[in-house]
Write a protein that holds these residues in place. Structure first.
Motif, PDB file in Angstrom:
ATOM      1  N   GLN A  66      50.542  48.083  34.839  1.00 64.05           N
ATOM      2  CA  GLN A  66      49.527  47.963  33.793  1.00 64.05           C
ATOM      3  C   GLN A  66      48.801  46.618  33.818  1.00 64.05           C
ATOM      4  OE1 GLN A  66      52.206  49.720  30.604  1.00 64.05           O
ATOM      5  NE2 GLN A  66      50.205  50.340  29.838  1.00 64.05           N
ATOM      6  N   GLN A  67      49.537  45.582  34.152  1.00 66.36           N
ATOM      7  CA  GLN A  67      48.932  44.259  34.181  1.00 66.36           C
ATOM      8  C   GLN A  67      47.862  44.170  35.274  1.00 66.36           C
ATOM      9  OE1 GLN A  67      48.997  41.947  32.066  1.00 66.36           O
ATOM     10  NE2 GLN A  67      47.769  40.509  33.295  1.00 66.36           N
ATOM     11  N   THR A  68      48.205  44.690  36.439  1.00 62.43           N
ATOM     12  CA  THR A  68      47.245  44.670  37.549  1.00 62.43           C
ATOM     13  C   THR A  68      46.000  45.465  37.186  1.00 62.43           C
ATOM     14  OG1 THR A  68      49.128  44.575  39.049  1.00 62.43           O
ATOM     15  CG2 THR A  68      47.001  45.148  40.023  1.00 62.43           C
ATOM     16  N   GLN A  69      46.218  46.602  36.532  1.00 66.60           N
ATOM     17  CA  GLN A  69      45.067  47.404  36.148  1.00 66.60           C
ATOM     18  C   GLN A  69      44.142  46.632  35.208  1.00 66.60           C
ATOM     19  OE1 GLN A  69      45.292  50.870  33.423  1.00 66.60           O
ATOM     20  NE2 GLN A  69      44.476  52.061  35.134  1.00 66.60           N
ATOM     21  N   GLU A 118      38.974  44.082  34.125  1.00 65.88           N
ATOM     22  CA  GLU A 118      38.195  42.936  33.645  1.00 65.88           C
ATOM     23  C   GLU A 118      37.298  42.385  34.750  1.00 65.88           C
ATOM     24  OE1 GLU A 118      41.347  40.588  32.059  1.00 65.88           O
ATOM     25  OE2 GLU A 118      41.209  41.528  30.056  1.00 65.88           O
ATOM     26  N   GLU A 119      37.828  42.405  35.953  1.00 67.88           N
ATOM     27  CA  GLU A 119      37.024  41.943  37.086  1.00 67.88           C
ATOM     28  C   GLU A 119      35.812  42.857  37.269  1.00 67.88           C
ATOM     29  OE1 GLU A 119      39.057  42.196  40.828  1.00 67.88           O
ATOM     30  OE2 GLU A 119      37.181  41.795  41.890  1.00 67.88           O
ATOM     31  N   ARG A 120      36.051  44.147  37.151  1.00 70.21           N
ATOM     32  CA  ARG A 120      34.958  45.096  37.343  1.00 70.21           C
ATOM     33  C   ARG A 120      33.845  44.909  36.324  1.00 70.21           C
ATOM     34  NH1 ARG A 120      37.656  50.903  39.083  1.00 70.21           N
ATOM     35  NH2 ARG A 120      38.346  50.166  41.128  1.00 70.21           N
ATOM     36  N   GLU A 121      34.240  44.556  35.127  1.00 65.86           N
ATOM     37  CA  GLU A 121      33.213  44.395  34.104  1.00 65.86           C
ATOM     38  C   GLU A 121      32.358  43.176  34.362  1.00 65.86           C
ATOM     39  OE1 GLU A 121      35.262  44.731  30.310  1.00 65.86           O
ATOM     40  OE2 GLU A 121      34.546  46.804  30.239  1.00 65.86           O
ATOM     41  N   ASP A 156      36.002  55.901  29.603  1.00 65.71           N
ATOM     42  CA  ASP A 156      37.123  56.783  29.931  1.00 65.71           C
ATOM     43  C   ASP A 156      38.303  56.012  30.505  1.00 65.71           C
ATOM     44  OD1 ASP A 156      36.080  59.082  29.048  1.00 65.71           O
ATOM     45  OD2 ASP A 156      35.450  59.852  31.012  1.00 65.71           O
ATOM     46  N   ASP A 157      37.973  55.040  31.343  1.00 65.13           N
ATOM     47  CA  ASP A 157      39.043  54.292  31.988  1.00 65.13           C
ATOM     48  C   ASP A 157      39.906  53.577  30.954  1.00 65.13           C
ATOM     49  OD1 ASP A 157      38.269  55.033  34.572  1.00 65.13           O
ATOM     50  OD2 ASP A 157      36.736  53.469  34.615  1.00 65.13           O
ATOM     51  N   TRP A 158      39.229  52.990  29.962  1.00 66.77           N
ATOM     52  CA  TRP A 158      39.985  52.304  28.917  1.00 66.77           C
ATOM     53  C   TRP A 158      40.800  53.302  28.101  1.00 66.77           C
ATOM     54  CZ3 TRP A 158      40.748  47.304  29.212  1.00 66.77           C
ATOM     55  CH2 TRP A 158      39.791  46.491  29.854  1.00 66.77           C
ATOM     56  N   ARG A 159      40.228  54.456  27.860  1.00 66.57           N
ATOM     57  CA  ARG A 159      40.953  55.465  27.074  1.00 66.57           C
ATOM     58  C   ARG A 159      42.188  55.955  27.826  1.00 66.57           C
ATOM     59  NH1 ARG A 159      36.202  57.408  24.903  1.00 66.57           N
ATOM     60  NH2 ARG A 159      35.802  58.625  26.774  1.00 66.57           N
ATOM     61  N   ASN A 160      41.977  56.254  29.144  1.00 70.71           N
ATOM     62  CA  ASN A 160      43.108  56.740  29.944  1.00 70.71           C
ATOM     63  C   ASN A 160      44.262  55.748  29.920  1.00 70.71           C
ATOM     64  OD1 ASN A 160      41.595  58.913  30.684  1.00 70.71           O
ATOM     65  ND2 ASN A 160      41.060  58.126  32.709  1.00 70.71           N
ATOM     66  N   ARG A 161      43.894  54.481  29.908  1.00 69.40           N
ATOM     67  CA  ARG A 161      44.887  53.421  29.969  1.00 69.40           C
ATOM     68  C   ARG A 161      45.871  53.513  28.805  1.00 69.40           C
ATOM     69  NH1 ARG A 161      46.071  48.449  31.913  1.00 69.40           N
ATOM     70  NH2 ARG A 161      46.434  46.917  30.284  1.00 69.40           N
ATOM     71  N   ALA A 198      50.517  49.796  45.276  1.00 71.87           N
ATOM     72  CA  ALA A 198      49.140  49.356  45.481  1.00 71.87           C
ATOM     73  C   ALA A 198      48.750  48.116  44.679  1.00 71.87           C
ATOM     74  CB  ALA A 198      48.181  50.500  45.178  1.00 71.87           C
ATOM     75  N   ASN A 199      49.762  47.405  44.116  1.00 68.87           N
ATOM     76  CA  ASN A 199      49.418  46.133  43.477  1.00 68.87           C
ATOM     77  C   ASN A 199      48.768  45.211  44.494  1.00 68.87           C
ATOM     78  OD1 ASN A 199      50.173  46.678  40.909  1.00 68.87           O
ATOM     79  ND2 ASN A 199      51.927  45.254  40.848  1.00 68.87           N
ATOM     80  N   ASP A 200      49.273  45.290  45.732  1.00 71.50           N
ATOM     81  CA  ASP A 200      48.657  44.529  46.812  1.00 71.50           C
ATOM     82  C   ASP A 200      47.816  45.502  47.635  1.00 71.50           C
ATOM     83  OD1 ASP A 200      48.285  42.211  48.567  1.00 71.50           O
ATOM     84  OD2 ASP A 200      49.475  43.380  49.989  1.00 71.50           O
ATOM     85  N   LYS A 201      46.493  45.292  47.604  1.00 76.39           N
ATOM     86  CA  LYS A 201      45.601  46.248  48.279  1.00 76.39           C
ATOM     87  C   LYS A 201      45.841  46.305  49.773  1.00 76.39           C
ATOM     88  CE  LYS A 201      41.853  45.989  44.932  1.00 76.39           C
ATOM     89  NZ  LYS A 201      40.447  45.606  44.674  1.00 76.39           N
ATOM     90  N   ARG A 202      46.216  45.145  50.333  1.00 77.43           N
ATOM     91  CA  ARG A 202      46.428  45.130  51.780  1.00 77.43           C
ATOM     92  C   ARG A 202      47.592  46.030  52.153  1.00 77.43           C
ATOM     93  NH1 ARG A 202      46.676  38.793  51.526  1.00 77.43           N
ATOM     94  NH2 ARG A 202      44.464  38.298  51.248  1.00 77.43           N
ATOM     95  N   TRP A 203      48.675  45.849  51.421  1.00 79.73           N
ATOM     96  CA  TRP A 203      49.859  46.679  51.678  1.00 79.73           C
ATOM     97  C   TRP A 203      49.483  48.159  51.584  1.00 79.73           C
ATOM     98  CZ3 TRP A 203      55.002  46.302  53.012  1.00 79.73           C
ATOM     99  CH2 TRP A 203      55.790  47.435  52.736  1.00 79.73           C
ATOM    100  N   ALA A 204      48.745  48.484  50.527  1.00 84.34           N
ATOM    101  CA  ALA A 204      48.413  49.883  50.281  1.00 84.34           C
ATOM    102  C   ALA A 204      47.575  50.463  51.423  1.00 84.34           C
ATOM    103  CB  ALA A 204      47.650  49.993  48.960  1.00 84.34           C
ATOM    104  N   ARG A 205      46.591  49.713  51.857  1.00 83.32           N
ATOM    105  CA  ARG A 205      45.692  50.248  52.878  1.00 83.32           C
ATOM    106  C   ARG A 205      46.401  50.499  54.195  1.00 83.32           C
ATOM    107  NH1 ARG A 205      40.872  46.046  51.174  1.00 83.32           N
ATOM    108  NH2 ARG A 205      40.381  47.115  49.211  1.00 83.32           N
ATOM    109  N   VAL A 206      47.245  49.556  54.554  1.00 86.45           N
ATOM    110  CA  VAL A 206      47.971  49.731  55.814  1.00 86.45           C
ATOM    111  C   VAL A 206      48.954  50.902  55.693  1.00 86.45           C
ATOM    112  CG1 VAL A 206      49.672  48.681  57.341  1.00 86.45           C
ATOM    113  CG2 VAL A 206      47.669  47.365  56.617  1.00 86.45           C
TER     114      VAL A 206
END
Lengths: 497, 497
Positions: free
Chosen positions: A413-416, A421-424, A436-441, A470-478
């Protein structure tokens, strides 16, 4: 099973002529009501003995009713586009939308019967096909379709007489099917296996109707009557009153442990390792998709995950490995009007890749057991049965050589929160964040439970889920790329045996 | 034409690296704006010299932008479903909907160039293909599409060097196309005919962009920049301000004489003659559709007419002649959401019959010059250009062996009134009459004028209109059937020469 259809049913011309006008009018009424409600499609399957009046009856129904609302479909030779996909694809693409009728000549039953009668396979394979047909019909009915199955019957003696008459009539001689049928052996086998099929596939929701085909008046009236009554009954059902059957609860976790919480989200890759591994996995994927074995397979990758878990970024790293002519990305959002007029899985079937191709689903058929479940967009009965339907679907893909990989990208949840916030703040990322994203949260726990159930019920040997930290995007992608590569290699390895 | 693309354009890595981030961000922005507006599709055509970086550039664009909004399409070998229909069908079925981008590799230009380069036909046929491409693009643009055409160029020397490098690089050697290209002869012919094509098809609404392909930095940046500017310009256009060009008036009749009024609506058939002729024309049609020449043709019948003129009844008499497996009736009502996201003719192209098949359109593409014109659902510019677009469409059908017959069923106002009143009284006909019908009736004269213009502008030798006097339903039905039969016989007769 066929006894009642060999006893010489007969209706005289006067009775027939007297009955037809009212029947026609009622059928037309039912047809327009069907169109008006646009709530369910009618699927009519036509099977049975050659010469028993299948074609004539369908022709007559088209005359009695409004042919503008009926699609008559044949399934002879498969086209090369059909041959490149799972066998059921040709039926899915031909399904009538809600409000219309589809008459299926040469449907799944004819295919399995032909195969068995001509000895292309044994009973075990026939039974598999029977079970497949049952699951398909059950699903169609659960989705609201009305299925009416007609078996046109003749005794062996009747059939011989009928084929002879047809052959001698110049206006009809073109209709006679292969000589084959004039041999009694074929008849016997057809009836024997036909009985096996009918016995196992006559269900309350989609029963068979065996029609003695010798007398045209009898068979026309019988078929018209059944069609009318079936339509009237289906149209009278209150759609809201459906699904009143028992829905067994799935059971809840009685401790705090679940698949998602058990993930080690701290896994990460540093930049150097990431760049090295990414390039090498991308090259591996590019090579695999060019491999000659790929011509016998297709690839489907499903991306699901928490909002802001990095699905888009992972998909782009996969795509970056490839020639854009090889893959297609299908973003799944709200269904279109044409999609809403079809069973739930239709909009995914239409994107099933041909052999040699790769389709990436950005969100997928799992929407039903995730967002639709959580938000109450469908009934519990709907999403509960979806697990089985999805497993069937993926099994059909797998049987046709499609390699299916499924990813759940998990973040905490923290990463999300940080990513939201970055996206905004970043201009070109703002499109990515909505109310919707905030509601889903706020429904984090309910989603987590749904994900757990989904994985438990649909992670199978043929189409396993991969949970991606997927907290670490690099790990997730690989991890995503590596998983796809391993799945392809495993599929290719089977060819070497 | 290619001079500027042979002078050694080059951009150094630093300049490139500095320019890319802003370009990417702007491209992404434009893409999301495109999606948001969902008002126009973007069609990108990729052509040019082999080895000039076509594939690499498309791959890069997919990396720079969001690949979920891009469909990359190739058109190699035609599938058998495509071969059974007019050549353009494969492009129509692949058109991106509004809000998305389609990248067309191997489009109509590659097809015509290959054919000409390899001597399959001469300049005259090439010029026909060029004119066809122009009409298609003009129409797509008029329907709102943004078309961007890239020609990737290399001098002969550059090409040879490039193919050699590719061949020696194990990571790329799979990309080299047929040896063919390494012969200078092919290059020379390709460039010569390419120039002819570009010269004739570079139009204000869809210009060609010739890109020197030797330097990856240069070509990537050049393509990205053109794409961005084209999208930004198209997205900035106020859709309401379009079609401001002059619309030439069609001219009005200066006396009371017109095609429709000149019809002799008193023509009729008595019951006996009708029954005799109907049966005989139906048998003739059934025979023709089973004729071996039918395998080389398809049949399209269009039914238009006054409300209550008896279209449905006529269609049913045609259908009654046939095995329902041979024909399909397509009722045209309001377009679906997926249809609205495409050019006007798309929803008719999707129903074009395969060879051997017969499609009946109950109302048709003529809606644009009838109801849409009269009710003001489209601008005058839209329906005015529709005449030409429709003629093109039908010519393509005809060229592919499709026999096109078109019926206008005409009744007088008194007959219509009587039928409306009858419909309101008979229970199972009530569905046939709506408020709209009464409203349309008040616009009788405007409709008559539209019908006259339609016939004048779209009745052609290859797809003539047949005006059917329909006050007497019997007369109308027989005339419809006979016309179809004569059209088929005329088409078949050509095979005997």
């Amino acid at each position: 099973m066929f006894e009642s259809a060999q006893i010489g049913h007969h209706i005289d011309k006067d009775t027939f002529d007297a009955a037809v006008p009212a029947l026609r009018e009622a059928l037309l009424d039912a047809q327009y009501e069907l169109k008006q409600q646009s709530r369910l499609p009618v699927i009519i399957l036509i099977n049975g003995i050659e010469g028993a009046g299948k074609g004539e009856t369908v022709k007559l129904l088209n005359e009695w009713m409004d042919p503008r609302l009926i699609d008559v479909l044949t399934f002879d030779q498969q086209t090369d586009e059909e041959l490149a996909r799972p066998p059921a694809w040709r039926y899915w693409r031909a399904l009538p939308p809600k409000g219309r009728m589809g008459v299926f000549f040469g449907n799944w039953y004819s295919q399995m019967l032909q195969g068995r009668v001509h000895g292309q396979f044994k009973d075990a394979v026939l039974d598999q096909a029977i079970a497949g047909a049952e699951r398909l019909e059950q699903m169609l009915c659960d989705e609201g379709a009305l299925i009416i199955k007609f078996w046109f019957h003749l005794s062996k003696k009747q059939m011989k007489a009928r084929l002879k008459t047809l052959r001698d009539d110049p206006l009809h001689s073109w209709r006679i099917s292969p000589l084959d049928w004039q041999q009694s052996q074929t008849y016997d086998r057809f009836v024997r296996f036909g009985e096996r099929v009918l016995r196992r596939t006559s269900r309350d929701y989609a029963p068979w109707h065996v029609i003695e085909g010798a007398d045209p008046h009898y068979r026309s009236l019988a078929v018209g009557q059944i069609l009318l009554e079936s339509m009237q009954a289906a149209l009278a059902v209150d759609p809201k009153a459906k699904h009143k059957g028992n829905v067994a609860p799935l059971g809840r976790s009685i401790d705090d442990l679940n698949l998602i919480n058990a993930l080690d989200l701290s896994q990460r890759l540093d930049k150097k390792d990431y760049e090295q591994q990414l390039v090498s996995e991308q090259a591996r994927l590019a090579g695999l998709l060019r491999h000659k074995h790929m011509r016998k397979h297709a690839l489907v990758a499903v991306f699901e995950g928490n909002d802001a878990a990095g699905k888009g970024g992972a998909i782009r790293r996969v795509a970056a490995a490839l020639d854009p002519r090889q893959y297609r990305i299908v973003p799944i959002a709200a269904p279109t009007e044409e999609e809403r007029a079809q069973p739930y899985l239709w909009r995914f079937w239409r994107h099933v890749p041909a052999r040699g191709k790769f389709t990436i689903f950005d969100r997928s058929w799992y929407g039903r057991v995730l967002v639709e479940r959580v938000e109450g967009f469908c009934t519990p009965a709907d999403w509960m049965r979806a697990y089985g339907e999805i497993n069937d679907f993926e099994e059909q893909l797998s049987n046709a050589g499609v390699v299916v990989v499924k990813f759940w990208l998990a973040i905490d949840q923290q990463t999300q929160l940080e990513r939201f916030e970055e996206r905004e703040q970043i201009p070109f990322k703002r499109y990515k964040i909505t109310e919707d994203d905030w509601r889903n949260r706020e429904k984090w726990d309910v989603y987590t439970e749904a994900v757990g159930d989904m994985v438990d019920r649909t992670s199978t040997e043929i189409a396993p889920w991969t949970l991606v930290e997927a907290n670490d995007k690099r790990w997730a992608r690989v991890k995503v790329l590596r998983t796809i590569n391993e799945a392809l290699e495993a599929a290719f390895a089977k060819h070497k045996k």
